[in-house]
Design a protein around this motif. Structure first.
Motif, PDB file in Angstrom:
ATOM      1  N   MET A 148     -29.962 -13.170  35.589  1.00  0.00           N
ATOM      2  CA  MET A 148     -30.038 -12.040  36.203  1.00  0.00           C
ATOM      3  C   MET A 148     -31.328 -12.529  36.803  1.00  0.00           C
ATOM      4  O   MET A 148     -32.542 -12.315  36.005  1.00  0.00           O
ATOM      5  N   ASN A 149     -32.099 -13.620  38.897  1.00  0.00           N
ATOM      6  CA  ASN A 149     -33.044 -13.624  38.932  1.00  0.00           C
ATOM      7  C   ASN A 149     -32.723 -12.493  40.314  1.00  0.00           C
ATOM      8  O   ASN A 149     -31.845 -12.064  41.261  1.00  0.00           O
ATOM      9  N   SER A 150     -33.633 -12.498  40.687  1.00  0.00           N
ATOM     10  CA  SER A 150     -34.405 -12.026  42.237  1.00  0.00           C
ATOM     11  C   SER A 150     -33.898 -10.470  41.673  1.00  0.00           C
ATOM     12  O   SER A 150     -32.780 -10.086  43.096  1.00  0.00           O
ATOM     13  N   LEU A 151     -33.904  -9.943  41.553  1.00  0.00           N
ATOM     14  CA  LEU A 151     -32.954  -8.233  40.969  1.00  0.00           C
ATOM     15  C   LEU A 151     -33.900  -7.173  42.074  1.00  0.00           C
ATOM     16  O   LEU A 151     -34.330  -7.294  42.295  1.00  0.00           O
ATOM     17  N   LYS A 152     -32.495  -6.341  42.619  1.00  0.00           N
ATOM     18  CA  LYS A 152     -33.133  -5.183  43.912  1.00  0.00           C
ATOM     19  C   LYS A 152     -32.707  -4.371  43.033  1.00  0.00           C
ATOM     20  O   LYS A 152     -31.834  -4.023  41.726  1.00  0.00           O
ATOM     21  N   PRO A 153     -33.331  -3.130  43.798  1.00  0.00           N
ATOM     22  CA  PRO A 153     -32.621  -1.841  42.925  1.00  0.00           C
ATOM     23  C   PRO A 153     -31.217  -1.375  42.668  1.00  0.00           C
ATOM     24  O   PRO A 153     -30.672  -0.884  41.883  1.00  0.00           O
ATOM     25  N   GLU A 154     -30.494  -1.833  43.340  1.00  0.00           N
ATOM     26  CA  GLU A 154     -29.534  -1.655  43.927  1.00  0.00           C
ATOM     27  C   GLU A 154     -28.363  -1.924  42.548  1.00  0.00           C
ATOM     28  O   GLU A 154     -27.325  -2.716  42.725  1.00  0.00           O
ATOM     29  N   ASP A 155     -28.720  -3.278  42.160  1.00  0.00           N
ATOM     30  CA  ASP A 155     -28.527  -4.035  40.765  1.00  0.00           C
ATOM     31  C   ASP A 155     -28.563  -2.945  39.470  1.00  0.00           C
ATOM     32  O   ASP A 155     -27.545  -3.666  38.369  1.00  0.00           O
ATOM     33  N   THR A 156     -29.298  -2.032  39.161  1.00  0.00           N
ATOM     34  CA  THR A 156     -29.212  -1.039  38.684  1.00  0.00           C
ATOM     35  C   THR A 156     -27.761  -0.266  38.394  1.00  0.00           C
ATOM     36  O   THR A 156     -26.857   0.141  39.008  1.00  0.00           O
ATOM     37  N   ALA A 157     -27.239  -0.407  36.905  1.00  0.00           N
ATOM     38  CA  ALA A 157     -25.881  -0.125  36.613  1.00  0.00           C
ATOM     39  C   ALA A 157     -25.682  -0.284  35.397  1.00  0.00           C
ATOM     40  O   ALA A 157     -26.886  -0.891  34.649  1.00  0.00           O
ATOM     41  N   VAL A 158     -24.748  -0.001  34.384  1.00  0.00           N
ATOM     42  CA  VAL A 158     -24.474  -0.638  33.607  1.00  0.00           C
ATOM     43  C   VAL A 158     -23.393  -1.589  33.412  1.00  0.00           C
ATOM     44  O   VAL A 158     -22.843  -1.494  34.044  1.00  0.00           O
ATOM     45  N   TYR A 159     -23.407  -2.677  32.779  1.00  0.00           N
ATOM     46  CA  TYR A 159     -22.828  -4.230  32.728  1.00  0.00           C
ATOM     47  C   TYR A 159     -22.306  -4.181  31.451  1.00  0.00           C
ATOM     48  O   TYR A 159     -22.545  -4.109  30.626  1.00  0.00           O
ATOM     49  N   TYR A 160     -21.177  -4.526  31.819  1.00  0.00           N
ATOM     50  CA  TYR A 160     -20.267  -5.088  30.741  1.00  0.00           C
ATOM     51  C   TYR A 160     -19.469  -6.135  30.471  1.00  0.00           C
ATOM     52  O   TYR A 160     -18.954  -6.966  31.504  1.00  0.00           O
ATOM     53  N   CYS A 161     -19.344  -6.446  29.394  1.00  0.00           N
ATOM     54  CA  CYS A 161     -18.392  -8.011  29.411  1.00  0.00           C
ATOM     55  C   CYS A 161     -17.758  -7.704  29.121  1.00  0.00           C
ATOM     56  O   CYS A 161     -16.789  -6.581  28.689  1.00  0.00           O
ATOM     57  N   ASN A 162     -16.389  -8.657  30.018  1.00  0.00           N
ATOM     58  CA  ASN A 162     -14.832  -8.832  29.370  1.00  0.00           C
ATOM     59  C   ASN A 162     -14.812  -9.696  29.223  1.00  0.00           C
ATOM     60  O   ASN A 162     -14.782 -10.688  29.289  1.00  0.00           O
ATOM     61  N   ALA A 163     -13.847  -9.831  27.896  1.00  0.00           N
ATOM     62  CA  ALA A 163     -12.923 -11.245  28.080  1.00  0.00           C
ATOM     63  C   ALA A 163     -11.857 -11.099  27.926  1.00  0.00           C
ATOM     64  O   ALA A 163     -11.113 -10.479  27.460  1.00  0.00           O
ATOM     65  N   ASP A 164     -10.843 -12.127  28.511  1.00  0.00           N
ATOM     66  CA  ASP A 164      -9.127 -12.709  27.858  1.00  0.00           C
ATOM     67  C   ASP A 164      -8.937 -13.370  26.680  1.00  0.00           C
ATOM     68  O   ASP A 164      -9.584 -14.736  26.542  1.00  0.00           O
ATOM     69  N   ILE A 165      -8.667 -12.851  25.448  1.00  0.00           N
ATOM     70  CA  ILE A 165      -9.295 -13.196  23.691  1.00  0.00           C
ATOM     71  C   ILE A 165      -7.716 -13.144  23.569  1.00  0.00           C
ATOM     72  O   ILE A 165      -7.017 -12.131  23.488  1.00  0.00           O
ATOM     73  N   VAL A 166      -7.441 -14.232  22.962  1.00  0.00           N
ATOM     74  CA  VAL A 166      -5.985 -14.201  21.836  1.00  0.00           C
ATOM     75  C   VAL A 166      -6.820 -13.859  20.451  1.00  0.00           C
ATOM     76  O   VAL A 166      -7.231 -14.876  20.139  1.00  0.00           O
ATOM     77  N   GLY A 167      -6.524 -12.768  20.121  1.00  0.00           N
ATOM     78  CA  GLY A 167      -6.819 -12.614  18.531  1.00  0.00           C
ATOM     79  C   GLY A 167      -6.073 -12.273  17.918  1.00  0.00           C
ATOM     80  O   GLY A 167      -5.424 -11.422  18.217  1.00  0.00           O
ATOM     81  N   TRP A 168      -6.510 -11.785  16.421  1.00  0.00           N
ATOM     82  CA  TRP A 168      -5.651 -11.316  15.738  1.00  0.00           C
ATOM     83  C   TRP A 168      -5.557  -9.551  15.500  1.00  0.00           C
ATOM     84  O   TRP A 168      -6.428  -9.011  15.361  1.00  0.00           O
ATOM     85  N   SER A 169      -4.471  -9.351  15.248  1.00  0.00           N
ATOM     86  CA  SER A 169      -3.744  -8.051  15.873  1.00  0.00           C
ATOM     87  C   SER A 169      -3.688  -6.972  14.184  1.00  0.00           C
ATOM     88  O   SER A 169      -2.353  -7.822  13.415  1.00  0.00           O
ATOM     89  N   THR A 170      -3.975  -6.291  13.535  1.00  0.00           N
ATOM     90  CA  THR A 170      -4.162  -6.043  12.234  1.00  0.00           C
ATOM     91  C   THR A 170      -2.553  -5.347  12.369  1.00  0.00           C
ATOM     92  O   THR A 170      -1.728  -4.612  11.198  1.00  0.00           O
ATOM     93  N   VAL A 171      -2.713  -4.879  13.255  1.00  0.00           N
ATOM     94  CA  VAL A 171      -1.082  -3.878  13.929  1.00  0.00           C
ATOM     95  C   VAL A 171      -0.438  -4.430  13.947  1.00  0.00           C
ATOM     96  O   VAL A 171       1.153  -4.132  13.019  1.00  0.00           O
ATOM     97  N   PHE A 172      -0.268  -6.150  14.331  1.00  0.00           N
ATOM     98  CA  PHE A 172       1.237  -6.848  14.944  1.00  0.00           C
ATOM     99  C   PHE A 172       0.937  -7.816  14.320  1.00  0.00           C
ATOM    100  O   PHE A 172       2.502  -9.083  13.357  1.00  0.00           O
ATOM    101  N   LYS A 173       0.021  -7.546  12.704  1.00  0.00           N
ATOM    102  CA  LYS A 173      -0.071  -8.675  11.773  1.00  0.00           C
ATOM    103  C   LYS A 173      -0.063 -10.620  12.665  1.00  0.00           C
ATOM    104  O   LYS A 173       1.241 -11.513  12.042  1.00  0.00           O
ATOM    105  N   GLU A 174      -0.098 -10.856  13.434  1.00  0.00           N
ATOM    106  CA  GLU A 174      -0.205 -12.046  14.187  1.00  0.00           C
ATOM    107  C   GLU A 174      -0.957 -12.387  15.151  1.00  0.00           C
ATOM    108  O   GLU A 174      -1.715 -11.713  15.987  1.00  0.00           O
ATOM    109  N   PHE A 175      -1.193 -12.908  15.803  1.00  0.00           N
ATOM    110  CA  PHE A 175      -2.098 -13.304  17.298  1.00  0.00           C
ATOM    111  C   PHE A 175      -1.540 -12.574  18.614  1.00  0.00           C
ATOM    112  O   PHE A 175       0.083 -12.896  18.756  1.00  0.00           O
TER     113      PHE A 175
END
Length: 125
Positions: free
Chosen positions: A82-109
């Protein structure tokens, strides 16, 4: 258990720069789209930038030309420069991802959408 952990937030003056990082960890088979969203006080969460595994990017109009999203697929990590930051960029930033991962509930990916815990970015003099 798959999880996302962000780092790199903080306080910066207007015009300054910050770099956010987000690492996906756990038993992961494949990571699809990764990206960043943000939420300012009393406002809805909004898209900042996303980056598909194949390289296609999508940016909010408000950050185009100032922010750059990138990723290291070998490390399951996404970055937001993030460059040239402005006051209006103030926020909580969250990472998001779409992942194929192991499910401990279903015992599969399984494919799921994951969120990080958020990191505060404050732009102020």
């Amino acid at each position: 258990q798959v999880q996302l952990v962000e780092s790199g937030g903080g306080l910066v003056q207007p015009g300054g720069s910050l770099r956010l990082s987000c690492v996906a960890s756990g038993r992961i088979q494949y990571v699809n789209d990764m990206g960043w969203y943000r939420q300012a006080p009393e406002k809805p969460r909004e898209l900042v930038a996303t980056l598909a595994n194949g390289g296609r990017t999508n940016y909010a109009d408000s950050v185009k030309g100032r922010f750059t999203v990138s990723r290291d697929n070998a490390r399951n990590t996404v970055y937001l420069q993030m460059n040239s930051l402005k006051p209006e960029d103030t926020a909580v930033y969250y990472c998001n991802a779409d992942i194929v991962g192991w499910s401990t509930v279903f015992k599969e990916f399984r494919r799921n959408n994951y969120w990080g815990q958020g990191t505060q970015v404050t732009v102020s003099s």
